[in-house]
Design an enzyme around this catalytic site. Structure first.
Site, PDB file in Angstrom:
ATOM      1  N   HIS A  71      -5.934   2.893  -4.179  1.00 47.77           N
ATOM      2  CA  HIS A  71      -5.891   3.201  -2.744  1.00 47.77           C
ATOM      3  C   HIS A  71      -6.254   4.668  -2.496  1.00 47.77           C
ATOM      4  CE1 HIS A  71      -5.069   1.885   1.248  1.00 47.77           C
ATOM      5  NE2 HIS A  71      -3.935   2.538   1.425  1.00 47.77           N
TER       6      HIS A  71
ATOM      7  N   HIS B  87       3.736  -2.200   3.113  1.00 45.28           N
ATOM      8  CA  HIS B  87       3.818  -0.850   2.570  1.00 45.28           C
ATOM      9  C   HIS B  87       5.174  -0.639   1.906  1.00 45.28           C
ATOM     10  CE1 HIS B  87       0.854  -0.803   5.841  1.00 45.28           C
ATOM     11  NE2 HIS B  87       0.232   0.135   5.134  1.00 45.28           N
TER      12      HIS B  87
ATOM     13  N   ASP C 236       0.820  -1.213   0.000  1.00 46.05           N
ATOM     14  CA  ASP C 236       0.000   0.000   0.000  1.00 46.05           C
ATOM     15  C   ASP C 236       0.856   1.266   0.000  1.00 46.05           C
ATOM     16  OD1 ASP C 236      -2.083  -1.754   0.280  1.00 46.05           O
ATOM     17  OD2 ASP C 236      -2.964  -0.767   2.029  1.00 46.05           O
TER      18      ASP C 236
ATOM     19  N   HIS D 275      -5.469   9.218   0.356  1.00 42.87           N
ATOM     20  CA  HIS D 275      -5.555   8.372   1.551  1.00 42.87           C
ATOM     21  C   HIS D 275      -6.486   8.931   2.624  1.00 42.87           C
ATOM     22  CE1 HIS D 275      -4.170   5.434   4.587  1.00 42.87           C
ATOM     23  NE2 HIS D 275      -3.618   4.793   3.572  1.00 42.87           N
TER      24      HIS D 275
END
Length: 587
Positions: free
Chosen positions: A409, A500, A359, A413
């Site tokens: 995504h 990540h 991510d 965010h």
């Protein structure tokens, strides 16, 4: 295989940049069996037959095909800038086809050196003297006997090449358009009959072609390409009462894949990838001498593998894919994408499968992570943040070309449950628009930031991809060793692993994580392989834990914590600019 055969095979592998695959013998220990099982979904190994220029590429293909020079009796020469005379030469099996400069130019040194290595009994020019002049032919021969398979034009040259290759006749003859086309380039892999040319517009049969058809007297006449390449009228005229058929397709890539199926009806251990867009066929034009796998086409220089080529590779899953030409023809990422496409489709109902996901990127460490994934030959999914792509698009474009899944995504965010439906839609749409500007297709999977979603989120048109393994690689962040341990200890059959790629500790942990998961018998797969048939509105935690649209989801499936990473907030004191500059690179 005798000692000489073993040496030849070893040389061939080295020439292609490949290594011999290993296989566990029956009764091998459980650890070896587990390792093999884990490798079932791995990508193919890669290689390249390239060179400094087109002359060197042809020579290196010759060195690979004729690693033992004694197996070649003849060397054929063809002009390097027009390929009409070489297109139908793939059926010549007694020696390599090498390139010479146009207009009676100086013989390339690499070509002369290869002729000396082969030391043939004869050197034969393909085409007339305007293609390969007598002076260059004599220079290349170096006192050896010479010959010519030519004619007044390409049609007569093609006919004479067919006579030379099939002097006793042929049950099958292939037809291709009289212009330089990709159909003829890949048609060189067909071994059961010569390739003859119809007219330049594909609508009629030249007299030279009709004459050699009568001599060869085939029972089957097969057109290569669709009616735009060889018209029905031309095929019928050439058939003249014989059985006629066509190896066609919607485009050159599908035609190439269908020719490959005909030439190699069974699985091969190797497949070759050549550039097929425009007229960039130079590195593939002499590939007819390759006999251990089909030649497939894909766009260049650095594009994703064509869908028809990808489907063929997935169905046949060769253990190695080899690019023809240098990186300026087909970049390394396209080759990696071909290797990913060649993965044998894993059956996660039988295998222990997990999917690794990343991510918040792309980050400064994403290229290093991609290097690891390529070397380990495993797929991943990258859930990218739109503003991060905007600041650093190259890694995401590379991941896409290399065959990894790109997921959404959101743009920046934000926690989606704090936004209206329209605002949530904007977050995903603007991210897709950003990706489209860099040649990445619109996403089909969404990971809501922080794992936070509501009914509006489930109505955005995506499956929502959550997770069941969170190593908390954002918390601190921990050391690479800790991240590795947290992933491996929590992984179970069917897991979706959250990480990540904006954290160097995670990037540096990747090789060990992959090795550990393989050693435990896990097969690393893409999300659609792990959880097939995902639909919009589904909430996906892991394989076997999917909440369908319309059914409330249980967030307790996420485990003890939600993902607390994000942009901004990686950790809270780091800005996106710092991430792009590689802040925190300490592992």
């Amino acid at each position: 295989m005798g000692k000489l055969g073993t040496l030849i095979a070893a040389f061939a592998l080295v020439a292609a940049g490949l290594s011999a695959p290993s296989a566990a013998a029956p009764g091998s220990p459980p650890e070896a069996q587990a390792e093999q099982l884990a490798a079932a979904g791995q990508a193919a190994s890669t290689g390249r037959i390239g060179g400094a220029d087109r002359y060197a590429v042809a020579v290196n293909i010759s060195k690979y095909r004729y690693a033992d020079p004694a197996t070649a009796k003849v060397v054929y020469l063809t002009r390097s800038d027009t390929f009409a005379d070489a297109l139908t030469a793939g059926t010549l099996e007694d020696g390599p086809v090498l390139l010479v400069r146009p207009e009676c130019g100086t013989l390339p040194a690499v070509t002369a050196t290869e002729v000396a290595r082969i030391n043939p009994s004869r050197v034969i020019a393909l085409g007339g003297t305007t293609s390969v002049c007598d002076k260059v032919l004599a220079q290349a021969a170096g006192g050896r006997a010479t010959g010519r398979l030519g004619g007044v034009d390409r049609f007569e040259s093609s006919a004479n090449i067919a006579r030379g290759a099939f002097s006793g006749g042929s049950a099958t003859v292939y037809l291709t358009k009289g212009e330089v086309t990709p159909d003829a380039v890949v048609g060189g892999s067909l071994r059961d009959g010569p390739i003859l040319l119809v007219s330049r517009d594909g609508r009629s049969v030249p007299a030279a072609t009709a004459a050699v058809l009568a001599e060869l007297n085939p029972t089957n006449v097969v057109a290569l390409g669709g009616p735009a390449s060889v018209s029905e009228a031309a095929l019928t005229a050439a058939g003249a009462g014989r059985t006629v058929s066509r190896v066609g397709g919607a485009n050159r890539y599908e035609v190439a894949a269908n020719i490959a199926k005909r030439a190699y009806p069974s699985r091969t251990s190797r497949a070759y990838i050549a550039r097929g867009d425009g007229n960039n066929f130079v590195d593939a034009v002499v590939s007819g001498m390759l006999k251990d796998g089909p030649v497939l086409l894909t766009p260049g220089t650095c594009e994703p593998v064509n869908s028809h080529t990808k489907a063929f590779l997935r169905a046949r899953h060769p253990s190695a894919v080899v690019a023809l030409g240098g990186t300026s023809t087909l970049c390394s990422s396209t080759l990696v994408g071909a290797s990913m496409a060649a993965r044998a489709k894993p059956d996660c109902a039988v295998l222990k499968c997990v999917a690794i996901t990343y991510d918040d990127g792309p980050g400064a460490g994403t290229p290093t992570l991609l290097n690891t994934l390529a070397s380990k030959r495993v797929p991943a999914t990258f859930f990218v943040v739109g503003q991060m792509v905007d600041g650093n698009p190259a890694p995401t474009r590379r991941a896409y070309v290399e065959g990894h899944t790109i997921g959404n995504h959101t743009w920046d965010h934000k926690q989606l449950t704090t936004l209206t439906k329209a605002q949530q839609q904007w977050e995903v749409d603007v991210t897709d628009n950003e990706l489209g500007q860099h040649g990445v297709k619109a996403t089909t999977l969404l990971r809501p930031p922080y794992g936070s979603y509501n009914t509006n989120t489930r109505n955005l048109g995506f499956p929502l991809i959550l997770w069941d393994v969170d190593p908390r690689d954002w918390d601190g962040p921990p050391s690479s060793a800790t991240t590795r341990q947290n992933v491996v200890s929590a992984a179970r059959n069917g897991s979706i692993i959250l990480m990540h790629d904006v954290h160097w500790n995670t990037v540096n942990a990747a090789p060990g994580i992959i090795d550990d998961l393989h050693s435990l018998g896990f097969t690393l797969v893409s999300l659609d392989e792990l959880v097939p048939g995902m639909k919009p509105g589904n909430v996906v935690y892991r394989r076997g834990s999917v909440t369908v649209q319309g059914v409330p989801a249980d967030s307790s499936e996420l485990g003890p914590v939600l993902d607390e990473s994000g942009v901004p907030g990686l950790a809270p004191d780091r800005s996106p600019q710092e991430i792009l500059q590689g802040a925190g690179n300490g592992g």
